[in-house]
Design a protein around this motif. Sequence first.
Motif, PDB file in Angstrom:
ATOM      1  N   ALA A 235       0.860  -1.181   0.000  1.00 34.92           N
ATOM      2  CA  ALA A 235       0.000   0.000   0.000  1.00 34.92           C
ATOM      3  C   ALA A 235       0.897   1.231   0.000  1.00 34.92           C
ATOM      4  O   ALA A 235       2.086   1.177   0.338  1.00 34.92           O
ATOM      5  CB  ALA A 235      -0.930   0.014   1.209  1.00 34.92           C
ATOM      6  N   VAL A 236       0.311   2.362  -0.398  1.00 36.72           N
ATOM      7  CA  VAL A 236       1.004   3.655  -0.402  1.00 36.72           C
ATOM      8  C   VAL A 236       0.221   4.609   0.492  1.00 36.72           C
ATOM      9  O   VAL A 236      -0.999   4.730   0.354  1.00 36.72           O
ATOM     10  CB  VAL A 236       1.122   4.222  -1.829  1.00 36.72           C
ATOM     11  N   ASP A 237       0.926   5.284   1.404  1.00 40.19           N
ATOM     12  CA  ASP A 237       0.299   6.239   2.314  1.00 40.19           C
ATOM     13  C   ASP A 237       0.763   7.658   2.011  1.00 40.19           C
ATOM     14  O   ASP A 237       1.933   7.882   1.659  1.00 40.19           O
ATOM     15  CB  ASP A 237       0.644   5.919   3.769  1.00 40.19           C
ATOM     16  N   ILE A 238      -0.164   8.592   2.161  1.00 44.12           N
ATOM     17  CA  ILE A 238       0.160  10.018   2.159  1.00 44.12           C
ATOM     18  C   ILE A 238      -0.257  10.548   3.524  1.00 44.12           C
ATOM     19  O   ILE A 238      -1.427  10.453   3.903  1.00 44.12           O
ATOM     20  CB  ILE A 238      -0.564  10.768   1.035  1.00 44.12           C
ATOM     21  N   VAL A 239       0.716  11.094   4.264  1.00 42.51           N
ATOM     22  CA  VAL A 239       0.467  11.501   5.647  1.00 42.51           C
ATOM     23  C   VAL A 239       0.900  12.956   5.821  1.00 42.51           C
ATOM     24  O   VAL A 239       1.993  13.350   5.393  1.00 42.51           O
ATOM     25  CB  VAL A 239       1.224  10.604   6.641  1.00 42.51           C
ATOM     26  N   ALA A 240       0.031  13.750   6.436  1.00 46.40           N
ATOM     27  CA  ALA A 240       0.354  15.136   6.799  1.00 46.40           C
ATOM     28  C   ALA A 240       0.465  15.210   8.319  1.00 46.40           C
ATOM     29  O   ALA A 240      -0.496  14.893   9.035  1.00 46.40           O
ATOM     30  CB  ALA A 240      -0.718  16.092   6.289  1.00 46.40           C
ATOM     31  N   LEU A 241       1.635  15.601   8.824  1.00 49.54           N
ATOM     32  CA  LEU A 241       1.909  15.619  10.259  1.00 49.54           C
ATOM     33  C   LEU A 241       2.242  17.030  10.729  1.00 49.54           C
ATOM     34  O   LEU A 241       2.883  17.804  10.006  1.00 49.54           O
ATOM     35  CB  LEU A 241       3.075  14.683  10.593  1.00 49.54           C
ATOM     36  N   TYR A 242       1.843  17.316  11.947  1.00 48.88           N
ATOM     37  CA  TYR A 242       2.173  18.608  12.566  1.00 48.88           C
ATOM     38  C   TYR A 242       3.233  18.388  13.628  1.00 48.88           C
ATOM     39  O   TYR A 242       3.129  17.488  14.470  1.00 48.88           O
ATOM     40  CB  TYR A 242       0.925  19.242  13.191  1.00 48.88           C
ATOM     41  N   ASN A 243       4.278  19.203  13.585  1.00 52.22           N
ATOM     42  CA  ASN A 243       5.356  19.132  14.563  1.00 52.22           C
ATOM     43  C   ASN A 243       5.014  20.070  15.722  1.00 52.22           C
ATOM     44  O   ASN A 243       4.934  21.287  15.546  1.00 52.22           O
ATOM     45  CB  ASN A 243       6.681  19.537  13.903  1.00 52.22           C
ATOM     46  N   PHE A 244       4.825  19.489  16.919  1.00 54.84           N
ATOM     47  CA  PHE A 244       4.439  20.289  18.078  1.00 54.84           C
ATOM     48  C   PHE A 244       5.622  21.016  18.708  1.00 54.84           C
ATOM     49  O   PHE A 244       5.439  21.755  19.680  1.00 54.84           O
ATOM     50  CB  PHE A 244       3.754  19.396  19.121  1.00 54.84           C
ATOM     51  N   ASP A 245       6.828  20.827  18.189  1.00 53.92           N
ATOM     52  CA  ASP A 245       8.002  21.574  18.644  1.00 53.92           C
ATOM     53  C   ASP A 245       8.771  22.007  17.399  1.00 53.92           C
ATOM     54  O   ASP A 245       9.751  21.390  16.998  1.00 53.92           O
ATOM     55  CB  ASP A 245       8.874  20.711  19.556  1.00 53.92           C
ATOM     56  N   SER A 246       8.293  23.092  16.774  1.00 53.32           N
ATOM     57  CA  SER A 246       8.752  23.417  15.425  1.00 53.32           C
ATOM     58  C   SER A 246       9.557  24.705  15.332  1.00 53.32           C
ATOM     59  O   SER A 246       9.580  25.338  14.292  1.00 53.32           O
ATOM     60  CB  SER A 246       7.537  23.530  14.484  1.00 53.32           C
ATOM     61  N   SER A 247      10.225  25.106  16.397  1.00 49.74           N
ATOM     62  CA  SER A 247      11.085  26.285  16.281  1.00 49.74           C
ATOM     63  C   SER A 247      12.238  25.984  15.335  1.00 49.74           C
ATOM     64  O   SER A 247      12.823  24.907  15.359  1.00 49.74           O
ATOM     65  CB  SER A 247      11.615  26.701  17.655  1.00 49.74           C
ATOM     66  N   VAL A 248      12.554  26.922  14.476  1.00 48.37           N
ATOM     67  CA  VAL A 248      13.542  26.676  13.423  1.00 48.37           C
ATOM     68  C   VAL A 248      14.910  26.348  14.004  1.00 48.37           C
ATOM     69  O   VAL A 248      15.615  25.459  13.513  1.00 48.37           O
ATOM     70  CB  VAL A 248      13.623  27.898  12.487  1.00 48.37           C
ATOM     71  N   LEU A 249      15.316  27.021  15.057  1.00 45.11           N
ATOM     72  CA  LEU A 249      16.664  26.832  15.575  1.00 45.11           C
ATOM     73  C   LEU A 249      16.781  25.625  16.493  1.00 45.11           C
ATOM     74  O   LEU A 249      17.894  25.130  16.716  1.00 45.11           O
ATOM     75  CB  LEU A 249      17.111  28.092  16.339  1.00 45.11           C
ATOM     76  N   ASN A 250      15.683  25.153  17.075  1.00 46.44           N
ATOM     77  CA  ASN A 250      15.756  24.076  18.054  1.00 46.44           C
ATOM     78  C   ASN A 250      14.979  22.829  17.636  1.00 46.44           C
ATOM     79  O   ASN A 250      14.743  21.954  18.459  1.00 46.44           O
ATOM     80  CB  ASN A 250      15.226  24.562  19.411  1.00 46.44           C
ATOM     81  N   SER A 251      14.583  22.731  16.378  1.00 46.94           N
ATOM     82  CA  SER A 251      13.813  21.587  15.925  1.00 46.94           C
ATOM     83  C   SER A 251      14.431  21.004  14.671  1.00 46.94           C
ATOM     84  O   SER A 251      15.043  21.719  13.864  1.00 46.94           O
ATOM     85  CB  SER A 251      12.357  21.994  15.660  1.00 46.94           C
ATOM     86  N   LEU A 252      14.251  19.698  14.525  1.00 49.20           N
ATOM     87  CA  LEU A 252      14.768  19.014  13.338  1.00 49.20           C
ATOM     88  C   LEU A 252      13.838  19.163  12.147  1.00 49.20           C
ATOM     89  O   LEU A 252      14.287  19.193  10.999  1.00 49.20           O
ATOM     90  CB  LEU A 252      14.975  17.534  13.664  1.00 49.20           C
ATOM     91  N   TYR A 253      12.528  19.244  12.387  1.00 49.07           N
ATOM     92  CA  TYR A 253      11.534  19.314  11.316  1.00 49.07           C
ATOM     93  C   TYR A 253      10.789  20.645  11.381  1.00 49.07           C
ATOM     94  O   TYR A 253      10.649  21.238  12.463  1.00 49.07           O
ATOM     95  CB  TYR A 253      10.514  18.164  11.431  1.00 49.07           C
ATOM     96  N   PRO A 254      10.268  21.096  10.250  1.00 52.92           N
ATOM     97  CA  PRO A 254       9.417  22.297  10.254  1.00 52.92           C
ATOM     98  C   PRO A 254       8.049  22.002  10.854  1.00 52.92           C
ATOM     99  O   PRO A 254       7.763  20.874  11.271  1.00 52.92           O
ATOM    100  CB  PRO A 254       9.318  22.653   8.767  1.00 52.92           C
ATOM    101  N   GLY A 255       7.187  23.022  10.869  1.00 53.33           N
ATOM    102  CA  GLY A 255       5.878  22.863  11.504  1.00 53.33           C
ATOM    103  C   GLY A 255       4.992  21.850  10.807  1.00 53.33           C
ATOM    104  O   GLY A 255       4.305  21.062  11.462  1.00 53.33           O
ATOM    105  N   LEU A 256       4.972  21.810   9.483  1.00 50.75           N
ATOM    106  CA  LEU A 256       4.151  20.870   8.721  1.00 50.75           C
ATOM    107  C   LEU A 256       5.056  19.942   7.923  1.00 50.75           C
ATOM    108  O   LEU A 256       5.908  20.403   7.151  1.00 50.75           O
ATOM    109  CB  LEU A 256       3.207  21.620   7.781  1.00 50.75           C
ATOM    110  N   VAL A 257       4.858  18.638   8.119  1.00 52.00           N
ATOM    111  CA  VAL A 257       5.663  17.629   7.430  1.00 52.00           C
ATOM    112  C   VAL A 257       4.721  16.749   6.609  1.00 52.00           C
ATOM    113  O   VAL A 257       3.747  16.201   7.152  1.00 52.00           O
ATOM    114  CB  VAL A 257       6.457  16.765   8.428  1.00 52.00           C
TER     115      VAL A 257
END
Length: 268
Positions: A235-257
Amino acid sequence: MKRYLRSLLLVAGVAGLSALQAQAQDKPVLNSAPPGPPATTPRPVDPTPTPTTPAPEPTPATQEPIPAAPPTPDAPSGLNFPNRAATKAGGAEDQPPSKKFLYTNFGLGFASNGGLNQFNASLSPAIGFRLTNKLAVGPGISYAYSSYSLDNNARNAGFALNRQGDQSIKSSSVGLKAFAQYIVYKEFFVHAEYEVTNAQLIDFDTNNGYFKYNRTVTTPLAGIGYRSYLGEKAAVDIVALYNFDSSVLNSLYPGLVVRFSLLFNIGK
């Protein structure tokens, strides 16, 4: 002399008797039986075969009418349409083909804050275990690539990220994660995961500008997804995730992944 005459008469008598027998055999014998019926002429045979009458078909047995099903919440009238409860192959209501699956996702993300852009690409394979037909959990590993750069206005103005004149800073990070999925309706599901990463991040110093450093980052993600089946095994999934710790300098991922995932069922 008498003896010779007697012999001659005996021979003559035998010859005369033989002649009479021959005449009796040559004389035709008359049919004295009464005349029979005249002979009949044989009837000509018709070359066309005589059609045979087909045997009558057996009369089908009369079937008893099937009683109507009692009303249910899904069918108040008591009538059920064929395949009413069926979904696509491998849907939430169907029995999963296996209890385990490989789950590999590829993610892309972008964020901008204060003139600094962050582009992110990630790859995180995992092993999933289905606890029920709808709930699955599992561990995995993650790899993330990040690129930090100034926006177009800052670059056009001649600014750089640091005193060394860097226009971009690139980093790589490796971590561990755990995820959980729950199928809400048919092919739609909710997804949540928690990741602990030995990350390479950037920071800002007023004297030197932006620089790269190492830090352990925890990332809580949650969102929704849609699954498209490729048969019973994939199967193939498309997933939209929200990063609850999305500060640019202290987070690995942006706010929306946004992630694109491949699922492969394994075992039984």
